[in-house]
Design a protein around this motif. Structure first.
Motif, PDB file in Angstrom:
ATOM      1  N   MET A 287       0.834  -1.252  -0.077  1.00 39.08           N
ATOM      2  CA  MET A 287      -0.017   0.017   0.007  1.00 39.08           C
ATOM      3  C   MET A 287       0.784   1.119   0.068  1.00 39.08           C
ATOM      4  O   MET A 287       0.454   2.323  -0.657  1.00 39.08           O
ATOM      5  N   VAL A 291       0.569   4.337  -2.635  1.00 35.44           N
ATOM      6  CA  VAL A 291       0.517   5.758  -2.193  1.00 35.44           C
ATOM      7  C   VAL A 291       1.743   6.685  -2.658  1.00 35.44           C
ATOM      8  O   VAL A 291       1.494   7.667  -3.175  1.00 35.44           O
ATOM      9  N   VAL A 305      -6.487   7.936   1.584  1.00 33.41           N
ATOM     10  CA  VAL A 305      -6.504   6.472   2.297  1.00 33.41           C
ATOM     11  C   VAL A 305      -7.942   6.743   3.015  1.00 33.41           C
ATOM     12  O   VAL A 305      -8.387   5.667   3.215  1.00 33.41           O
ATOM     13  N   LEU A 308     -10.755   6.338   0.928  1.00 30.75           N
ATOM     14  CA  LEU A 308     -10.621   4.635   0.490  1.00 30.75           C
ATOM     15  C   LEU A 308     -11.234   3.774   1.588  1.00 30.75           C
ATOM     16  O   LEU A 308     -11.842   2.883   1.509  1.00 30.75           O
ATOM     17  N   GLY A 309     -10.819   4.132   2.723  1.00 28.34           N
ATOM     18  CA  GLY A 309     -11.269   3.405   3.791  1.00 28.34           C
ATOM     19  C   GLY A 309     -12.784   3.525   4.237  1.00 28.34           C
ATOM     20  O   GLY A 309     -13.486   2.597   4.606  1.00 28.34           O
ATOM     21  N   ALA A 312     -14.139   1.266   1.572  1.00 32.96           N
ATOM     22  CA  ALA A 312     -14.167  -0.246   2.148  1.00 32.96           C
ATOM     23  C   ALA A 312     -14.902  -0.478   3.211  1.00 32.96           C
ATOM     24  O   ALA A 312     -15.460  -1.523   3.124  1.00 32.96           O
ATOM     25  N   LEU A 346      -5.700  -1.526  -6.963  1.00 31.88           N
ATOM     26  CA  LEU A 346      -6.774  -1.700  -5.869  1.00 31.88           C
ATOM     27  C   LEU A 346      -8.053  -1.711  -6.376  1.00 31.88           C
ATOM     28  O   LEU A 346      -8.927  -2.377  -5.802  1.00 31.88           O
ATOM     29  N   MET A 367      -6.463  -6.061   0.520  1.00 32.26           N
ATOM     30  CA  MET A 367      -6.379  -4.595   0.434  1.00 32.26           C
ATOM     31  C   MET A 367      -7.466  -3.778   0.855  1.00 32.26           C
ATOM     32  O   MET A 367      -7.214  -2.603   1.420  1.00 32.26           O
ATOM     33  N   GLN A 368      -8.781  -4.443   0.647  1.00 28.46           N
ATOM     34  CA  GLN A 368      -9.916  -3.508   1.048  1.00 28.46           C
ATOM     35  C   GLN A 368      -9.956  -3.442   2.480  1.00 28.46           C
ATOM     36  O   GLN A 368     -10.059  -2.390   3.070  1.00 28.46           O
ATOM     37  N   LEU A 371      -7.185  -1.240   4.106  1.00 30.23           N
ATOM     38  CA  LEU A 371      -7.640   0.251   4.093  1.00 30.23           C
ATOM     39  C   LEU A 371      -8.598   0.384   5.193  1.00 30.23           C
ATOM     40  O   LEU A 371      -8.473   1.750   5.859  1.00 30.23           O
ATOM     41  N   SER A 375      -7.841   3.250   7.974  1.00 37.98           N
ATOM     42  CA  SER A 375      -8.419   4.529   8.140  1.00 37.98           C
ATOM     43  C   SER A 375      -9.047   4.622   9.509  1.00 37.98           C
ATOM     44  O   SER A 375      -9.135   5.569  10.186  1.00 37.98           O
TER      45      SER A 375
END
Length: 896
Positions: A287, A291, A305, A308-309, A312, A346, A367-368, A371, A375
């Motif tokens: 990750m 980034v 992030v 994205l969190g 997610a 992602l 990855m989900q 994140l 977060s």
């Protein structure tokens, strides 16, 4: 489409890279970098394996089977496998019955809104397709194959009943109708279909043959690492680290994940840093690379992030959930979606980004959930505390707990903190408190699966001090951890190493402990005082690792009972037994024979062996096997003090050799159990002779059920009268000694200085006269007897009177008395209670399986309660009714 045109079209593809290797699938294929993942048949054909998709098609297609469905998880290599299939077909390597093969991405097709005929669709999708070829397709559909990718991203239903199907290839219709008509055989009937998909509900509408793409096996991962790293030495270091730390996870077989690992490893190796130890470290580093590639400042990177969190958090509620344009706008993510690295690494986009109709989802759950964890630990917008976060996503997440635990370690989160700023201390402390509280509560229980889950979290944390804070002395970590997967082996091994050792490493009934798992556990086993592996299934490879753990460790006790070990595996184990700290080895019912005794003898006579207790009960050693062990007993290096040989098919033939070994002056044997071997009176006579020698150290001898009669008692009595006899315990139960034999023993017991303290004559055909004699012996003042069993000798109340008098006598030293099943009735209760009241030595009394009734209960309970010496009275299986159960409940010393 003809071969040359299709191949040229694939080679000209400029689309985004697949999850496999982070490269275009066609580039992987054409550069000869392709390693075919494992393919196995569907459930009804389990056991069928295939070397390639071409092999599948050639093997299973028939008039009845026209559709093959390739199912695989994200990153398992489905797209690349399809394109490899097409390239091989175009080169003439397989499936040459097909004159035309067409490749379509169902995700792209489902976004088409206009009406299409089959002809139009083919011509627009592949512009180098001439009318003459189209005529061949329509005339001979049996020579045509359609390859459909990404069925899981297809918007429309495949339910045949939801559509009006068509059969005219020239008739314009919706994409949904067109695809369904093809797959269900009304359009271009006879054509073949190869469909690739992640697991999806649409599979139930597809008939035909299903195969599963399993990903890379361990050797295939090794080959993949060999291709990724040009230096073979570096490739081996990287691969070994992968297998040791990550290869046991279910996603470890994913080609996509292997590429991620290789990419992170290369970055770490180039920077001269150590390789990651956990899945958290791998994914955090991956990750961080994503980034960093965006070249954002800290504020914008943190905002990205967090956005994205939030996406997610929404998608984690449902593994098939997606994020709409409105939710994306509210998350603050929309302005960053044009970055190709996000889409490639992602996110996946369903629809056109510039349109109002598109949704986002994540390529991988790994990855989900990372994140989501990151977060949460950055600020409180996702959830105020760990309890709220975990309750919200309970049942929907697989890796969230692991990531949160791993991110507690500052070194594991450092790559992201360098880009995003520091994590929120309050959130970190909140999850640490949750982890400590929940783990300590879990480890105080006896639930194995919960223990292992806690261990996995602690392993992710890579924090020795945290482990020691949580795994306190109240933790019940001595329970059986059978059924360990490889990930559990790694976690448990880590916990034991952090604690610096374990009193008991319990793997009782471990039927699926693999060679690889045992290898992982070598350090933990070596740090354990006792290893429990009874009732387990062990391969030769597993036994070799156990032997190594014994050689390198501090283990003093090993239990391999009921493991079907066998002679060959024991030979492997002996390589570790010859030079280890083991004191006690239990191998009950291990299918050992005479053939193993030479190996055991070599262990016992090794100058480095410390083995003092050997339990070989219920093995077919036979007389010849025991004779080999006897040779070891005569060796000055042999430290054996206890030998259990119950039911080992021994006879009198081997007793003479055993007798010689016992009195040779070298043997340290003090405890010998020969139960259920037909040694008979002759065998007992040989042992009796040994007991009289000054160099015989035997203190406990068990001859239960060994086919003895009264004729053996003369020799045993003579041994007991000998000045050199050191025997303190003798078990002659379940032998037909009779009163004549028992009385000979009684004469020896009367001799002052007779060392015997414990005697078992259960079911020896004794009569009242023997009981009377024992009463006199116990009162004589010369007897050392502290434990006596006269059970299963039916002498009745009259036979007991002498014993009652003896118990009350101050000269009696008896502490334990068993008179189970002697036909005792309420008639004896008065005398019994009087003797118990007067006794100053008796601690345990077994009155079970007699004929006592409710009439005796009150008096017995009273005397037991009042006695300061009695600790236990067994009244089980007498003639008591439920009316007196409450009375007996009042006295904790009584068992009933």
């Amino acid at each position: 489409m003809d071969r040359e045109a299709l191949l040229a079209d694939l080679l000209s593809n400029k689309g985004t890279s697949s999850l496999l290797s982070g490269q275009l699938p066609i580039k992987v294929v054409m550069d000869n970098q392709y390693i075919p993942p494992l393919i196995t048949g569907a459930e009804e054909d389990m056991g069928t394996s295939f070397t390639s998709l071409g092999h599948v098609v050639d093997s299973v297609l028939s008039d009845q089977i026209k559709t093959i469905t390739l199912v695989g998880s994200a990153g398992s290599g489905k797209t690349t496998a399809l394109e490899k299939f097409i390239v091989d077909w175009a080169k003439g390597d397989h499936c040459q019955k097909f004159s035309h093969v067409f490749l379509f991405d169902l995700k792209d097709l489902s976004c088409l809104d206009s009406l299409y005929s089959l002809k139009t669709l083919i011509l627009q999708n592949r512009h180098r397709f001439d009318p003459e070829s189209m005529a061949l397709v329509l005339q001979k559909p049996e020579n045509v194959m359609f390859v459909f990718d990404t069925l899981d991203l297809y918007k429309h239903s495949l339910d045949r009943s939801a559509h009006t199907l068509c059969s005219d290839p020239s008739m314009p219709t919706t994409i949904s109708t067109l695809v369904n008509s093809l797959l269900h055989g009304t359009l271009l009937n006879g054509a073949t279909f190869l469909v690739a998909t992640r697991p999806t509900d649409s599979l139930k509408f597809l008939e035909g043959f299903k195969v599963e793409l399993l990903g890379f096996s361990k050797p295939q991962r090794e080959a993949y690492f060999g291709q990724f790293f040009t230096d073979p030495h570096v490739a081996n270091i990287a691969w070994q680290n992968m297998e040791r730390t990550l290869g046991f996870y279910d996603f470890g077989s994913s080609p996509c994940f292997c590429w991620t690992v290789c990419s992170v490893y290369k970055y770490q190796l180039d920077a001269g840093e150590r390789l990651p130890e956990t899945i958290t470290e791998i994914c955090v580093n991956a990750m961080a690379q994503i980034v960093a590639s965006l070249a954002l400042d800290e504020v914008r990177a943190r905002e990205l992030v967090l956005a994205l969190g939030r996406v997610a958090a929404h998608c984690c509620i449902d593994p098939y959930s997606t994020c709409s344009k409105e939710r994306i706008a509210s998350s603050g993510l929309k302005q960053l979606l044009n970055a190709p690295v996000l889409i490639d690494s992602l996110l996946r986009v369903d629809g056109v980004l510039e349109s109002d109709q598109f949704v986002l989802s994540f390529h991988t759950q790994l990855m989900q959930e990372l994140l989501l964890a990151v977060s949460f630990l950055l600020d409180k917008t996702i959830a105020k505390n760990a309890t709220e976060l975990l309750n919200t996503h309970e049942g929907h997440v697989k890796y969230l707990h692991l990531y949160l635990a791993g991110l507690l370690n500052s070194s594991q989160r450092r790559p992201l903190e360098s880009l995003l700023g520091t994590f929120n201390d309050e959130q970190l402390m909140d999850f640490k408190c949750w982890l400590k509280t929940s783990s300590q509560k879990t480890l105080e229980s006896h639930y194995k699966e919960k223990h292992l889950k806690a261990f996995r979290l602690l392993h992710q944390s890579q924090n020795d001090m945290l482990v020691k804070e949580i795994v306190t002395p109240s933790a019940r970590i001595g329970i059986s951890y059978a059924g360990l997967g490889l990930v559990d082996c790694v976690a448990l091994n880590y916990i034991v190493k952090c604690l610096g050792g374990m009193e008991q490493f319990n793997l009782y009934s471990a039927n699926n402990l693999t060679e690889e798992g045992t290898d992982i556990l070598i350090p933990a086993m070596g740090l354990s005082q006792k290893i429990m592996l009874s009732n387990s299934s062990l391969s030769a490879g597993s036994v070799a690792h156990i032997a190594r753990a014994l050689r390198e460790g501090i283990t003093k006790e090993l239990d391999l009972s009921h493991t079907k070990l066998g002679d060959e595996n024991l030979k492997v184990l002996c390589s570790g037994l010859r030079a280890c700290k083991l004191h006690k080895l239990k191998m009950l019912a291990c299918r050992l024979t005479e053939a193993c005794c030479g190996d055991l003898s070599s262990v016992l006579t090794s100058s480095t062996s410390q083995l003092s207790v050997l339990d070989l009960m219920f093995n077919e050693l036979g007389d010849q096997g025991l004779m080999q062990l006897c040779q070891a007993l005569k060796n000055p290096f042999c430290k054996l003090q206890e030998l259990k040989l119950r039911s080992c098919q021994l006879t009198a033939e081997s007793m003479e050799a055993l007798s010689r070994a016992l009195c040779c002056g070298q043997s340290e044997l003090r405890i010998l159990d020969l139960t259920e071997n037909r040694i008979g009176d002759i065998g007992a006579e040989h042992l009796s002779q040994a007991l009289q020698y000054p160099h015989c150290n035997l203190q406990r001898l068990t001859l239960s059920a060994t086919a003895l009669t009264r004729r053996c008692c003369h020799g045993l009595a003579k041994a007991l009268r000998s000045d050199h006899c050191s025997l303190v315990e003798l078990d002659l139960s379940v032998n037909e000694l009779g009163s004549e034999g028992a009385l000979q023993l009684c004469k020896a017991l009367r001799k002052p200085g007779c060392p015997l303290e414990k005697l078992n004559l259960t079911r020896c055909e004794l009569t009242k006269v023997v009981f009377t004699e024992f009463g006199l012996i116990l009162r004589s003042g010369s007897s050392q007897l502290k434990s006596l069993s006269l059970a299963l000798n039916r002498v009745g109340d009259e036979g007991m009177k002498s014993l009652w008098n003896a118990i009350a006598d101050p000269c009696c030293l008896l502490e334990d008395l068993s008179i189970e099943m002697t036909e005792l009735t309420d008639v004896s209760t008065g005398d019994l209670c009087a003797s118990l009241r007067a006794s100053r030595s008796l601690k345990s009394l077994d009155l079970s399986n007699n004929v006592l009734s409710d009439a005796s209960v009150t008096a017995l309970v009273q005397v037991v309660q009042d006695s300061p010496f009695l600790q236990e009275v067994n009244l089980k299986y007498n003639d008591f009714s439920e009316d007196v159960m409450e009375i007996m409940d009042q006295c904790g010393k009584i068992k009933y």
